[in-house]
Design an enzyme around this catalytic site. Structure first.
Site, short mmCIF file in Angstrom:
data_model
loop_
_atom_site.label_atom_id
_atom_site.label_comp_id
_atom_site.label_asym_id
_atom_site.label_seq_id
_atom_site.Cartn_x
_atom_site.Cartn_y
_atom_site.Cartn_z
N TYR A 112 -1.92 0.62 10.42
CA TYR A 112 -1.99 -0.08 9.13
C TYR A 112 -0.77 0.25 8.28
CZ TYR A 112 -3.62 -1.07 4.34
OH TYR A 112 -3.72 -1.50 3.05
N SER A 130 0.84 -1.20 0.00
CA SER A 130 0.00 0.00 0.00
C SER A 130 0.87 1.24 0.00
CB SER A 130 -0.90 0.03 1.23
OG SER A 130 -1.60 1.26 1.33
#
Length: 247
Positions: free
Chosen positions: A151, A138
């Site tokens: 995250y 990501s």
């Protein structure tokens, strides 16, 4: 002989969009994930789209203790030429800052279990036998930000891990590709406020970029492409200025 492809987290929107592309090429697919009903529904769809064979393995891929056992089940009908690691969770940042169990879950799902899956998949892999590992990371891992650092740190850790594996396997037939999506319109992101707009991509767009990366073997791919420029700016903002931002 058709290409054998393992998809970990096969019920995710990106994974299924990619699996459809492989089915159209006549690949043999193994779909692994937690939701048996969704896996079976996806298998029916992929067979109709031309997959040579579709097998389903129901398992909690983030269960660290069972990774070796689940991997053996996935390999039951032969070795793979390609693997897409596509599972993960966002979690709630505000809750994770005070709920240590949730914070650990976000880290273990997105980093710890993913890293161990990669080690398991490479265990005993002959240096001359081709294997492509496609790992979904990501852009959140590019820099720690207050909006998603639990995250983001897990994805950042996964990026460093993949980078090390790429170095370790550089002289072999194994290709390891890190895919770094930005905002993607999937059920996983339904809880994000203000979802939609020019920065958001469809799962199919990301799947198309993954397919290109799988063929080229490019070590790192931002998807859509413009996220490379966005994250280059974010990474290079001086800390004294960055700390005044609200991103």
């Amino acid at each position: 002989m058709s290409q054998r492809v393992l998809i970990l987290g096969a019920t995710s929107a990106i994974a299924h969009a990619y699996a459809r592309r492989k089915a159209a090429e006549g690949a043999s697919l193994v779909l692994a994930g937690r939701r048996a009903d969704a896996l079976q529904a996806n298998a029916v769809d992929l067979r109709a789209r031309g997959a040579a064979q579709v097998d389903v393995v129901e398992a909690d891929l983030a269960d660290i203790a069972s990774i070796a056992e689940v991997a053996a089940s996935c390999r039951a009908n032969g070795a793979f030429q390609e693997v897409l690691l596509a599972y993960g969770i966002l979690g709630d940042q505000a809750q994770a800052e005070t709920d240590l169990a949730l914070a650990r879950k976000v880290i273990d799902v997105n980093f710890t279990s993913a890293a161990l899956w990669l080690l398991e998949l490479l265990k005993g892999q002959p240096a001359t036998q081709p294997l492509t590992l496609l790992v979904i990371g990501s852009v959140a891992g590019d820099r720690g930000r207050k909006s998603n650092f639990v995250y983001g740190s897990a994805k950042g850790g996964l990026e460093r891990f993949v980078e090390g594996l790429q170095h370790a396997r550089a002289a072999t037939a194994t290709r390891i590709v890190l895919i770094k999506p930005g905002f993607v319109d999937t059920p996983m992101t339904d809880g994000i406020a203000g979802k939609g707009g020019p920065l958001w991509a469809s799962a199919d767009k990301v799947a198309g970029d993954i397919a290109k990366a799988a063929k080229s073997g490019t070590p790192e791919v931002y998807t859509p492409w413009f996220w490379w420029f966005i994250m280059a700016i974010i990474r290079n903002v001086p800390r004294v200025i960055f700390h005044r931002t609200n991103i």
